[in-house]
Structure formats: structure tokens, C-alpha cells
Scaffold this active site. Structure first.
Site, PDB file in Angstrom:
ATOM      1  N   LYS A  80      -0.585   7.583  -7.776  1.00 36.59           N
ATOM      2  CA  LYS A  80       0.645   7.586  -6.991  1.00 36.59           C
ATOM      3  C   LYS A  80       1.870   7.592  -7.904  1.00 36.59           C
ATOM      4  O   LYS A  80       1.999   6.755  -8.797  1.00 36.59           O
ATOM      5  CB  LYS A  80       0.646   6.344  -6.096  1.00 36.59           C
ATOM      6  CG  LYS A  80       1.816   6.204  -5.146  1.00 36.59           C
ATOM      7  CD  LYS A  80       1.576   4.977  -4.258  1.00 36.59           C
ATOM      8  CE  LYS A  80       2.659   4.751  -3.234  1.00 36.59           C
ATOM      9  NZ  LYS A  80       2.333   3.608  -2.342  1.00 36.59           N
ATOM     10  N   CYS A  89       0.838   7.554   0.362  1.00 32.79           N
ATOM     11  CA  CYS A  89       1.793   6.754   1.118  1.00 32.79           C
ATOM     12  C   CYS A  89       3.246   7.120   0.825  1.00 32.79           C
ATOM     13  O   CYS A  89       3.723   8.172   1.248  1.00 32.79           O
ATOM     14  CB  CYS A  89       1.510   5.270   0.901  1.00 32.79           C
ATOM     15  SG  CYS A  89       2.257   4.204   2.177  1.00 32.79           S
ATOM     16  N   GLU A 107      -5.252   3.945   2.122  1.00 35.78           N
ATOM     17  CA  GLU A 107      -4.739   3.465   0.840  1.00 35.78           C
ATOM     18  C   GLU A 107      -5.342   2.095   0.483  1.00 35.78           C
ATOM     19  O   GLU A 107      -5.378   1.170   1.290  1.00 35.78           O
ATOM     20  CB  GLU A 107      -3.216   3.341   0.925  1.00 35.78           C
ATOM     21  CG  GLU A 107      -2.552   2.931  -0.372  1.00 35.78           C
ATOM     22  CD  GLU A 107      -1.032   2.811  -0.249  1.00 35.78           C
ATOM     23  OE1 GLU A 107      -0.359   2.835  -1.288  1.00 35.78           O
ATOM     24  OE2 GLU A 107      -0.532   2.674   0.895  1.00 35.78           O
TER      25      GLU A 107
END
Length: 296
Positions: A126, A169, A52
């Protein structure tokens, strides 16, 4: 096209102190990851995913507008272009997680997907953005300061070697998007992460294998390693891994070393598992409507 695809997952430490300029971080980290991508390709990796926001520290442990300067346009920014050339040179698919700027000052936590011929296939933003305190010194995952929630859905990219989905994540704590990636046809889902011991480590080897089983695909989970100053949020505990649709670990990295983790995915296993566990057939979406309503 072969049913067996070799996967490369890259975990690495950040070597510059957080007080250094954004340009120092990006220059050092990009050069380091280019070397690691080339190492993965030399080991036979056909699809490679980085961690990430790979080109610097996990800066979200503080709230500092300095880091806005790390963001780039996708696909028109220099880092995406550079890795497109690298993918073309090596003949590898690259999943490239970087800090995205759209327009003047709109920011997302994003991963660009680059095909083996260097073409840009698209991006995932995300969706789930944490705002979580860690420790007693003001450290945390202060991501709402830096990122808007993703707005591009849950795309699956048809690459030269497999159909790829991306989760990033904190997304991994939410099974809804993981299911949508499966319904959209993903054969492998990459989850580039930055997560530390003491908070979610006990979930690291639990949640994502469960997604793999529930949805009948492979998961490549990537975490960085080391500690990052001056914040010392905690130990990024590595252990990047590839797991299969049965939830078994195919390959796993060390806890504390820069490393290229190599594992194989087999598409025939995906078919075998889905034929056995008919989870998609036996879904009852007409009964799930309450999930889309806001509850107190």
C-alpha cells in the site's frame, strides 16, 4: 483461456474482541476465511480476494505495539504458505492482504498474489498511508504508526485467469496509481479495504467505478462488516462489489452479513470499452510533469 472469469469477493466480520491476543485473532480469522474461500470456490470463483489485513480486527484504530506481532514475512510467513496450499488445492487465484514484516522491524500493509497452482507471484505494498481522526474518542485510521509507504511500484500479475493489479483501501482516493495499474496491463484491480460509515461511505460507490471507467478494467472492491470492540470506530458497511469498465455494478454484497460475493468479468467487454473510449491513446503525459513536483 475463457474470456469469462468468475470472481469471488469475501467480506466478513471480526469475531474476537480487540483485547484478545494476536494469536487468538489470527487463529479464528484464518479458519473462518479458509471456510469462506472454499465456499467461493464451490460457487465457481476462479479468482478470490479477501479484505484488508483479513486475519484480525482493523487494529489501526488504536496505536498499540501489540499488533506488530501480527506481521509476517511474505512469502516466507506461515499464512502465505497456508493459502498457497489452499490455492493449489482449489485451483483458484487468491489475493491475500496481510500485515507484512520485512527484516527485523519494518512493516507494510501488503497483499500477496497467489496463482491457481499455488505459486507465489509477488506482492503489492500500500502506497498511501492515512493518519485520520474519526469521532471524538481518539479513534482513527492511525496507519502511519503501523506501516511504511509502499516501495514496489504498481505491479500487475499475470495469473492463470487474468492480469491482476492491487490497490489497498486508502489508495482508492488517488487516481494516479489506478492509472498506472491500467497502463501496466491490469484487466482487474482488487481493492481490499476497511472503511466505516460516516467518513467515506458516500465515495464508496463513486471513486472506484470511476477508476474502472477511466482505465478500462474491472474493479473488485472489498469491505469488512460489523463493528469491532473495544474501539467501536464505526460500522464497517460491507457492500463489497464487482464493477465493469462501464462503471456498472456486476455484483454487490449486503451491508452487514458475512458473505461471498460472486460476479463475472468478461475480457471482451474490456476490449470493447477500450476500443470505444481511447483514453490511453489520447493521454498527454508530456503535459503532466507538474504532477511529479512537490507543491505547497
Amino acid at each position: 483461456m475463457s474470456n469469462v472469469v468468475k470472481i469471488g469477493l469475501i467480506q466478513a466480520s471480526n469475531e474476537a474482541d480487540g483485547n484478545e491476543s494476536v494469536s487468538v485473532h489470527k487463529e479464528q480469522a484464518i479458519e473462518k476465511h479458509i471456510r469462506l474461500v472454499k465456499e467461493a470456490a464451490e460457487k465457481g470463483a476462479q479468482m478470490i480476494c479477501l479484505q484488508e489485513i483479513f486475519y484480525g480486527p482493523y487494529f489501526c484504530t488504536e496505536q498499540n505495539s501489540k499488533w506488530y506481532d501480527a506481521a509476517e514475512e511474505i512469502p516466507n510467513g506461515p499464512t502465505t504458505s497456508r493459502f498457497q496450499a489452499l490455492a493449489r488445492e482449489l485451483g483458484t487465484v487468491i489475493v491475500l492482504p496481510i500485515y507484512e514484516r520485512e527484516g527485523i522491524a519494518t512493516y507494510y500493509n501488503t497483499a500477496a498474489v497467489i496463482d491457481a497452482d499455488g505459486s507465489y507471484l509477488g506482492k503489492y505494498r500500500k502506497h498511501h498511508i492515512p493518519q485520520v481522526n474519526v469521532g471524538h474518542e481518539g479513534n482513527g485510521f492511525w496507519e502511519k504508526y503501523y506501516f511504511k509507504p509502499g516501495n514496489l511500484g504498481y505491479p500487475v500479475f499475470d495469473t492463470a485467469f487474468a492480469k491482476v493489479g492491487v490497490y489497498i483501501c486508502y489508495d482508492r482516493h488517488f487516481p494516479e496509481g489506478a492509472r498506472l495499474l491500467g497502463l501496466n496491463g491490469a484487466e482487474i484491480v482488487f481493492n481490499p479495504s476497511a472503511t466505516v460509515a460516516g467518513l467515506s461511505e458516500y465515495l464508496w460507490k463513486l471513486e472506484q467505478p470511476a477508476h474502472a471507467v477511466a482505465n478500462g478494467y474491472y474493479v473488485g472492491a472489498i469491505n469488512r462488516v460489523g463493528t469491532e470492540g473495544p474501539w467501536n470506530l464505526g460500522e464497517f458497511y460491507g457492500q463489497s462489489y464487482l464493477c465493469d469498465p462501464r462503471g456498472s455494478f456486476v455484483a454487490m454484497g449486503s451491508r452487514d452479513q458475512d458473505e461471498v460475493v460472486i460476479g463475472e468479468m468478461n475480457k471482451e467487454l474490456i476490449r470493447e470499452v477500450r476500443n470505444t473510449w481511447q483514453f490511453f491513446r489520447d493521454r498527454r503525459p508530456e503535459t503532466y510533469q507538474e504532477m511529479t513536483t512537490l507543491l505547497p
